[in-house]
Design an enzyme around this catalytic site. Sequence first.
Site, PDB file in Angstrom:
ATOM      1  N   ARG A 135      14.016   3.841  13.250  1.00  0.00           N
ATOM      2  CA  ARG A 135      13.680   3.365  11.906  1.00  0.00           C
ATOM      3  C   ARG A 135      13.820   4.461  10.851  1.00  0.00           C
ATOM      4  O   ARG A 135      14.115   4.173   9.683  1.00  0.00           O
ATOM      5  CB  ARG A 135      12.251   2.812  11.895  1.00  0.00           C
ATOM      6  CG  ARG A 135      11.882   2.068  10.612  1.00  0.00           C
ATOM      7  CD  ARG A 135      10.553   1.347  10.771  1.00  0.00           C
ATOM      8  NE  ARG A 135      10.246   0.567   9.584  1.00  0.00           N
ATOM      9  CZ  ARG A 135       9.514   1.012   8.564  1.00  0.00           C
ATOM     10  NH1 ARG A 135       9.003   2.229   8.600  1.00  0.00           N
ATOM     11  NH2 ARG A 135       9.278   0.249   7.518  1.00  0.00           N
ATOM     12  N   ASP A 172      13.690  44.899   8.754  1.00  0.00           N
ATOM     13  CA  ASP A 172      14.398  45.232   7.517  1.00  0.00           C
ATOM     14  C   ASP A 172      15.893  45.461   7.728  1.00  0.00           C
ATOM     15  O   ASP A 172      16.717  45.135   6.866  1.00  0.00           O
ATOM     16  CB  ASP A 172      13.754  46.435   6.825  1.00  0.00           C
ATOM     17  CG  ASP A 172      13.566  47.627   7.753  1.00  0.00           C
ATOM     18  OD1 ASP A 172      13.987  47.550   8.926  1.00  0.00           O
ATOM     19  OD2 ASP A 172      12.976  48.632   7.317  1.00  0.00           O
ATOM     20  N   ASP A 189       9.188  42.432   0.515  1.00  0.00           N
ATOM     21  CA  ASP A 189       9.630  43.664   1.177  1.00  0.00           C
ATOM     22  C   ASP A 189       8.401  44.514   1.448  1.00  0.00           C
ATOM     23  O   ASP A 189       7.782  45.047   0.521  1.00  0.00           O
ATOM     24  CB  ASP A 189      10.627  44.420   0.301  1.00  0.00           C
ATOM     25  CG  ASP A 189      11.015  45.763   0.911  1.00  0.00           C
ATOM     26  OD1 ASP A 189      10.951  45.884   2.147  1.00  0.00           O
ATOM     27  OD2 ASP A 189      11.358  46.684   0.147  1.00  0.00           O
ATOM     28  N   ARG A 235       0.823  -1.209   0.000  1.00  0.00           N
ATOM     29  CA  ARG A 235       0.000   0.000   0.000  1.00  0.00           C
ATOM     30  C   ARG A 235       0.859   1.263   0.000  1.00  0.00           C
ATOM     31  O   ARG A 235       0.481   2.277  -0.591  1.00  0.00           O
ATOM     32  CB  ARG A 235      -0.924   0.007   1.219  1.00  0.00           C
ATOM     33  CG  ARG A 235      -0.189   0.108   2.550  1.00  0.00           C
ATOM     34  CD  ARG A 235      -1.070  -0.142   3.757  1.00  0.00           C
ATOM     35  NE  ARG A 235      -0.300  -0.015   4.989  1.00  0.00           N
ATOM     36  CZ  ARG A 235      -0.712  -0.441   6.174  1.00  0.00           C
ATOM     37  NH1 ARG A 235      -1.887  -1.037   6.272  1.00  0.00           N
ATOM     38  NH2 ARG A 235       0.031  -0.274   7.245  1.00  0.00           N
TER      39      ARG A 235
END
Length: 751
Positions: free
Chosen positions: A353, A549, A445, A51
């Site tokens: 695993r 900024d 921006d 599956r």
Amino acid sequence: MGTNVPPRREPPAQGPHELYFKNLSKQKQKEDMEKNGNNRKLRVCVATCNRADYSKLAPIMFGIKAEPQFFELDVVVLGSHLIDDYGNTYRMIEQDDFDIHTRLHTIVRGEDEAAMVESVGLALVKLPDVLNRLKPDIMIVHGDRFDALALATSAALMNIRILHIEGGEVSGTIDDSIRHAITKLAHYHVCCTRSAEQHLIAMCEDHDRILLAGCPSYDKLLSAKNKDYMSVIRMWLGEDVKPRDYIVALQHPVTTDIKHSIKMFELTLDALISFNKRTLVLFPNVDAGSKEMVRVMRKKGIEHHPNFRAVKHVPFDQFIQLVAHAGCMIGNSSCGVREVGAFGTPVINLGTRQTGRETGENVLHVRDADTQDKILHALQLQFGKQYPCSKIYGDGNAVPRILKFLKSIDLKEPLQKKFCFPPVKDNISQDIDHILETQSALAVDLGGTNLRVAIVSMKGEIVKKYTQLNPKTYEDRLGLILKMCVEAASEAVNLNCRILGVGISTGGRVNPREGIVLHSTKLIQEWSSVDLRTPISDALHLPVWVDNDGNCAALAERKFGHGKGIENFVTLITGTGGIIHQHELIHGSSFCAAELGHIVVSLDGPECLCGSQGCIEAYASGIALQREAKKLHDEDLLLVEGMSMKNEEVVSAAHLIQAAKLGNAKAESILRTAGTALGLGVVNILHTMNPSLVILSGVLASHYVNAVKDVIHRQALSSVKTVDVVVSNLADPALLGAASLVLDYTTRRIY
């Protein structure tokens, strides 16, 4: 136990997947035919064993079936698909309207190490007859299961080309060895991540035969979450269950340590019983140890417990909806660390695993799941959270890339594999036309006047830029950001760019950990305590980063500019700045570090926008120079010979600078004062931070650099006078810095 070859059925009605890929193919049929110069169909054999691999192979199969003028598809089903205890999942292949050419019963029951070996041997005995009859040009093999190893071995020995899906990845248990063994047998490779691609290159595979496409299942995942899901939840978990209030558990045996994995499964069930939430438990796969795990489930009465629903199989479409709206997924399935990240669902990964898999921030690892309390604590930490959606394993465009790759295969080329032994080529990613599919970021921006969005490449190239006037209200502004980002992300596919995430540069104080603008500047009204990350991440299914900024300007310099390779430097814009210390950006305890424009250089100086007086910004910013220019203009002292202004023209800082260049003494004095103020601020920074480099950024930087150097020479301590002061050479530091938020994080992530 024999081979069953059913008769061909009439062509069924086309489903939505087939129609999608058929429409896609019609657009390029003619040009692909001309390019191939070959009207012969490519005969493709897709072999599916369980599956899990069918969920990855099905999108490719739909794509192949939708282009009958190029391909002929044969489907071979084997492995646990044909076992009742594992749900007889071959039926979902029939429900998807695929003709199954051959069913091979290859599983030897026993669910131990010997049974796995015998199953491989049985498959090797049966497959040659099937492949002799089908005579495929190419066989598509997925993943790392022992059944897939038998498929690849048979095809390689019978001189059939092999396309391996999901090679190059790293995980735990015997799967790693099997996956890499299939890689060495395969002629072509489709990988999902940049790291997987690099692993394949390191394994000496031919660069030209590696396609970085992403995971095929993501083509379906990224459009699935908004579909009707309540009926699916009710069907599998009950009428009274709500979204985000249940758990999906899927745990498999670890074949290299079966005893410990069974004990860990027992502890997991105990923790889930104590946690007391409705839980859907899927039966483990057919690996050695699975029979013992099922016994543990029955010993604890899981199949009859009121809080649990134990099932052998859930159709993939429905499974997607269940994990997308779960409060948590727990176990050790690769699905948890791969597919579930597309929805931001919390995941608890138990044991070893999946050790080595790339994971999103939604995954919490419990490597030593050796006590019930550890697992229970992990459930308490993760349950009900919502994380940004991750696209580590795909962007939803894998199948078109794979189909294009298949069409490019030249059957006249020699079958013998070529290996590229060291030294290897540069670490570049090629699609089938040998065109670089550029790793890129969406950079935003958020300015006071304009809102700008750009696609920025890993090398700092602005591939495409979009600009709009910034709306005044919060709702309009956020709506425009989303619209522009969606438009740019869509265009990125056409520009051959792979978007890794979204970076946002904005004025004001920002909490980058949460992606929230705490307080913005006066230029951007109604913009306080705004969560930018969540709505953009939800809309684009991409991780999102947000920062101030000034900080973004510093990050841009670190990645693309003068700061590259510099351990300690400061970037200074007249209103703000950013500090890099020991190669890392400094944010401060309340995210207010590096507000360098608000260093006070005069107690009785002009008023600043922050409310204080005498800040650097009040002297040296563009707004400050514009203010002084207006004063001169109002007194008819601005214009000198060689200058002119129209009646409606707005006075700006540029006029002041022009006047100073033409000999206006008052304009020269204002600029000199501004440069001195900035220089005094830099001296304070040198005495506080002692950086080795100061970078002046912004449009006014070149006008101030000499004045700043003069002040340092006159005012600074001798130990810091040797500091380098340079003008930024970056054309757009705000956008490049926003892109750096994405590109730096996604390329150095370590788990």
